[in-house]
Design an enzyme around this catalytic site. Structure first.
Site, PDB file in Angstrom:
ATOM      1  N   SER A  59      23.030 -44.662 -24.572  1.00  0.00           N
ATOM      2  CA  SER A  59      23.516 -45.755 -25.427  1.00  0.00           C
ATOM      3  C   SER A  59      23.591 -45.370 -26.896  1.00  0.00           C
ATOM      4  O   SER A  59      24.415 -45.902 -27.644  1.00  0.00           O
ATOM      5  CB  SER A  59      22.627 -46.994 -25.262  1.00  0.00           C
ATOM      6  N   GLY A  96      22.161 -46.461 -20.625  1.00  0.00           N
ATOM      7  CA  GLY A  96      21.275 -46.505 -19.472  1.00  0.00           C
ATOM      8  C   GLY A  96      21.167 -45.206 -18.709  1.00  0.00           C
ATOM      9  O   GLY A  96      20.353 -45.108 -17.791  1.00  0.00           O
ATOM     10  N   ASN A 127      15.789 -42.630 -21.466  1.00  0.00           N
ATOM     11  CA  ASN A 127      15.651 -43.556 -20.336  1.00  0.00           C
ATOM     12  C   ASN A 127      14.728 -43.008 -19.245  1.00  0.00           C
ATOM     13  O   ASN A 127      14.104 -43.775 -18.512  1.00  0.00           O
ATOM     14  CB  ASN A 127      17.027 -43.893 -19.763  1.00  0.00           C
ATOM     15  N   ASP A 208      18.588 -56.669 -32.459  1.00  0.00           N
ATOM     16  CA  ASP A 208      17.721 -56.456 -31.300  1.00  0.00           C
ATOM     17  C   ASP A 208      16.537 -55.546 -31.616  1.00  0.00           C
ATOM     18  O   ASP A 208      15.634 -55.390 -30.796  1.00  0.00           O
ATOM     19  CB  ASP A 208      18.514 -55.916 -30.111  1.00  0.00           C
ATOM     20  N   HIS A 211      18.600 -50.748 -31.334  1.00  0.00           N
ATOM     21  CA  HIS A 211      19.652 -49.777 -31.608  1.00  0.00           C
ATOM     22  C   HIS A 211      20.004 -49.745 -33.096  1.00  0.00           C
ATOM     23  O   HIS A 211      19.912 -50.765 -33.775  1.00  0.00           O
ATOM     24  CB  HIS A 211      20.909 -50.114 -30.799  1.00  0.00           C
TER      25      HIS A 211
END
Length: 237
Positions: A59, A96, A127, A208, A211
């Site tokens: 990502s 992901g 991840n 968030d 990121h």
């Protein structure tokens, strides 16, 4: 490259937990913003660029949550071009992705490019850490990708990730050693922690708190662009 103080980032547990919200997204699930970034970078006038860089990652490479033109790929391309380089940076980031998922699509992506890239910018492994995958397995998957690149005579530059302290000292030590060991083995340039100088300052992060925002991406690009330039110059010799 200076050494990183891993303890400093041990407080970022929420960040690393949050990244897992992107887990499980496949190529078919890439959001519209990521698709826009891909289209923006793949403009026809870039086809004849002297250098081709394949940006292969998760990502953080895919422009997650950013507008067209604000992702790592288009901003890196713009930075390199501003330095006078004739270069196209090809987007191959999937939110992901684990190293296993990346390995499964690695050869396919390489084989379907219009030309062999002059450099692969590789950023996977975060991840894996989130899922608690064995560092040995992560290292093996990355090693296989490095071997594939080597067999095709394509140099690789690594952008690394670090594990937070809540993973336990043994896991942290093994995971954090992956990227330096690979860089040494394959004589690859390494930027040890892709979010260094960004993730600890909320003004560089999206709401968030997971990121980087466009300003955060600018910082990352300013730091890695000289290393990408150096890697390309070495590849041209």
């Amino acid at each position: 490259m200076r050494l990183f103080n891993f303890i400093r980032y041990g407080v970022l547990i929420l960040f690393f937990q949050g990244l897992s919200a992107c887990d499980g997204q496949t190529t078919a699930g890439i959001d519209q913003q990521q698709q826009n970034n891909m289209v923006d970078v793949a403009k026809p006038q870039q086809e004849d660029a002297k250098f081709l860089v394949l940006a292969f990652g998760d990502s953080l490479y895919a422009g997650y949550g950013l507008k067209s033109g604000e992702g790592l790929v288009p901003m890196l391309q713009s930075s390199l071009q501003a330095d006078g380089m004739s270069v196209k940076v090809h987007p191959a980031g999937v939110s992901g992705d684990t190293t296993m998922a990346g390995l499964k699509r690695f050869s396919f992506v390489l084989d379907n490019l219009k030309r062999k890239p002059d450099l692969i910018l590789l950023g996977l492994g975060g991840n894996d850490m989130l899922r608690g995958i064995s560092p040995a397995q992560t290292a093996e998957n990355l090693t296989q990708m490095m071997d594939i690149a080597k067999s095709k005579n394509i140099p690789v530059m690594l952008t690394g990730m670090i594990a937070p302290t809540n993973m336990g000292a043994e896991y942290v030590n093994k995971f954090n050693a992956i990227y330096p060991k690979l860089a040494k083995k394959y004589q690859a340039n390494l930027y040890p922690f892709i979010l260094d100088g960004v993730v600890t300052d909320k003004k560089y992060m999206l709401p968030d708190a997971i990121h980087p925002n466009a300003e955060g991406i600018k910082i990352i690009v300013n730091r890695i662009s000289p290393m990408v330039n150096d890697s390309l110059q070495k590849a041209a010799r």
